[in-house]
Design an enzyme around this catalytic site. Structure first.
Site, PDB file in Angstrom:
ATOM      1  N   TYR A  27       0.869  -1.190   0.000  1.00 49.92           N
ATOM      2  CA  TYR A  27       0.000   0.000   0.000  1.00 49.92           C
ATOM      3  C   TYR A  27       0.899   1.231   0.000  1.00 49.92           C
ATOM      4  CZ  TYR A  27      -3.238   3.572   1.833  1.00 49.92           C
ATOM      5  OH  TYR A  27      -3.990   4.706   2.022  1.00 49.92           O
ATOM      6  N   ASP A  74       9.291   2.644  -0.561  1.00 51.48           N
ATOM      7  CA  ASP A  74       8.315   3.360   0.254  1.00 51.48           C
ATOM      8  C   ASP A  74       8.523   2.912   1.704  1.00 51.48           C
ATOM      9  OD1 ASP A  74       6.220   4.453   1.589  1.00 51.48           O
ATOM     10  OD2 ASP A  74       4.641   3.661   0.282  1.00 51.48           O
ATOM     11  N   LYS A 100       5.122   9.013   8.953  1.00 48.97           N
ATOM     12  CA  LYS A 100       4.879   8.489  10.303  1.00 48.97           C
ATOM     13  C   LYS A 100       5.931   8.939  11.332  1.00 48.97           C
ATOM     14  CE  LYS A 100       2.149   4.708   8.413  1.00 48.97           C
ATOM     15  NZ  LYS A 100       0.765   4.685   8.805  1.00 48.97           N
TER      16      LYS A 100
HETATM   17  N1  PMP Z   1       2.992   4.317   2.241  1.00 47.26           N
HETATM   18  C1  PMP Z   1       2.939   3.373   3.187  1.00 47.26           C
HETATM   19  C2  PMP Z   1       3.887   2.225   3.122  1.00 47.26           C
HETATM   20  C3  PMP Z   1       2.006   3.478   4.227  1.00 47.26           C
HETATM   21  O1  PMP Z   1       1.962   2.528   5.167  1.00 47.26           O
HETATM   22  C4  PMP Z   1       1.142   4.588   4.269  1.00 47.26           C
HETATM   23  C5  PMP Z   1       0.097   4.765   5.367  1.00 47.26           C
HETATM   24  N2  PMP Z   1      -0.210   3.691   6.120  1.00 47.26           N
HETATM   25  C6  PMP Z   1       1.243   5.549   3.253  1.00 47.26           C
HETATM   26  C7  PMP Z   1       2.187   5.384   2.267  1.00 47.26           C
HETATM   27  C8  PMP Z   1       0.358   6.763   3.274  1.00 47.26           C
HETATM   28  O2  PMP Z   1       0.697   7.579   4.343  1.00 47.26           O
HETATM   29  P1  PMP Z   1      -0.361   8.629   4.934  1.00 47.26           P
HETATM   30  O3  PMP Z   1      -1.445   7.833   5.565  1.00 47.26           O
HETATM   31  O4  PMP Z   1       0.446   9.443   5.901  1.00 47.26           O
HETATM   32  O5  PMP Z   1      -0.835   9.443   3.793  1.00 47.26           O
END
Ligand code: PMP
Length: 435
Positions: free
Chosen positions: A144, A239, A267
């Site tokens: 994701y 990512d 995060k």
């Molecule tokens: N990339 C990864 C690997 C994630 O786990 C997340 C959120 N869980 C995101 C992107 C998106 O981040 P955000 O919720 O801060 O937009």
């Protein structure tokens, strides 16, 4: 355990927000319950509106590696807020956090701060496309990357398929620029590049896939992904919105010692405040405006309060021994539960890396792609989740979410949590059968 106030608050929030929430997974849909409204967090614990306390393994979905309401972060936020909340002009705090990140990371030379993981990923993809002058991207089923249009795509039925949109509102024309491949499948990757010669801008992967359970990949596979991408003059994006500053200060790049072309963080980097970034070599980052012609901007980017929170957090994480200690306590916790599972012969699989863990129903030795997850996992998760909540343990309310352990989760707290998990597994065995 009474949750009357949470129920009342949820009835009210449902008048204001779709599904009563501001992010879908908070709605407890997959566990068929009412969301718990949190009023307070302290260390490893959260308290709800009815004054119940829980050992929290959700940790705001990952950012809180130092637990709730860490004193150093709180003081840094208060101090920064006293001077004003936002200026829309450069600040010292941006330099300080960037210096801490870049000076302690072998895989980055320049970064750009944004406000969310989604924004970081969206910008990283645009950069890869601008740099390579190509449009197509490759992603993996089971990873994701936020709610970016061209990443809200699902795989078709073939080995290598163009994505079709997985959300209403994402045009098929955009989804078609994304190829969705199975994880841990070299053949699919080779074929994707053969079928799309000189068209792929980048391959994006969660090097520690942690959004569809914890689908740990082999280092050798990650190296292969990079090699094939580079042989085809495409970039590789790690990512690291979850794995960054979680599996080590240098994230998964450092953990596996693999140099990606672009990295995204979110995060933890904001210490619990909205901050994220993407980064790369100076050469690749020179394509970003105002140096280059890949446009990307943000009113609240590099917000001084968020930067101060991030700096306070990262200056603790960078100290020697932090990650070793996290990993050691996590291992002890996991081993205790695993020993019970082995003794009883339960069909429960636990995967773990750094201070992340994932508990799932199934008869597996290893799970590296979503198709290996048992179809019955959701039913068992719901039972485990609901019983744990009753006993004062708060997991992310979906079986695909991993658990996060913070530095505030002492061995004593983790022992207590392990005992409760063991009791719940025994109960689930009695009621549903785990053998
Ligand atoms: N990339 C990864 C690997 C994630 O786990 C997340 C959120 N869980 C995101 C992107 C998106 O981040 P955000 O919720 O801060 O937009």
């Amino acid at each position: 355990m009474k949750r009357n106030k949470s129920i009342e608050l949820y009835q009210k929030s449902s008048q204001f927000f779709p599904g009563g929430v501001n992010s879908p997974v908070r709605a407890f849909k997959s566990v068929e319950g009412t969301p718990v409204f949190i009023t307070k967090g302290d260390g490893a614990y959260v308290t709800d509106a009815d004054n119940n306390t829980y050992i929290d393994f959700c940790a705001s979905w990952g950012p809180l590696i130092l637990g709730h309401n860490n004193e150093k972060i709180k003081q840094a936020v208060i101090e920064a807020a006293e001077n004003g909340l936002s200026f829309g002009a450069p600040t010292i705090q941006e330099n300080e956090l960037a210096e801490l990140v870049i000076r302690n990371n072998r895989y980055l030379e320049k970064i750009r701060f944004v406000s969310s993981g989604t924004e970081a990923v969206m910008s990283a993809i645009r950069l890869a496309r601008g740099y390579t002058k190509r449009d197509k991207i490759i992603k993996f089923d089971g990873c994701y990357h936020g709610h970016v249009d061209h990443l809200l795509v699902k795989a078709g039925s073939g080995l290598v398929t163009f994505g079709s949109s997985s959300s209403a509102g994402v045009p098929e024309t955009i989804a078609k620029e994304t190829l969705v491949l199975p994880l841990n499948n070299k053949e699919a990757l080779i074929k994707a590049f053969e079928d799309n010669k000189d068209e792929v801008a980048c391959v994006i992967i969660e090097p520690v896939p942690a959004n569809n359970g914890l689908l740990l990949q082999d280092k050798e596979y990650l190296e292969f992904v990079k090699k094939i991408a580079h042989e085809n003059c495409a970039l590789i994006i790690f990512d690291e919105v979850i794995s960054g500053f979680r599996v080590g200060f240098e994230g998964a790049a450092g953990y596996y010692d693999i140099q990606p072309d672009i990295i995204t963080y979110g995060k933890i980097i904001g210490g619990g405040m909205p901050a994220a970034c993407y980064g790369a070599s100076s050469k690749i980052m020179s394509y970003i405006a105002p140096d280059g012609d890949v446009y990307q901007a943000g009113t609240l980017s590099g917000n001084p309060v968020a930067m101060s929170a991030g700096r306070a957090a990262l200056s603790i994480l960078v100290k020697d021994g932090f990650y070793e200690n996290q990993e050691k306590r996590t291992q002890e916790f996991v081993e205790k539960i695993k020993a019970h599972i082995a003794e009883k012969g339960y069909k429960i699989y636990i995967s773990t890396i750094g201070s992340i863990f994932w508990i799932v129903y199934g008869d597996n030795d290893k799970i590296q792609s979503p198709d290996q997850i048992s179809k019955e996992a959701g039913k068992y998760f719901k039972a485990i989740f609901t019983k744990l909540l009753e006993r004062g343990i708060y997991l992310g309310p979906s079986g695909y979410e991993v658990g996060f352990i913070s530095s505030a989760h002492s061995s004593e707290i983790l022992n207590k949590a392990a005992e409760k998990i063991i009791t719940v597994l025994d109960e689930v065995d009695t009621e549903y059968g785990l053998k």
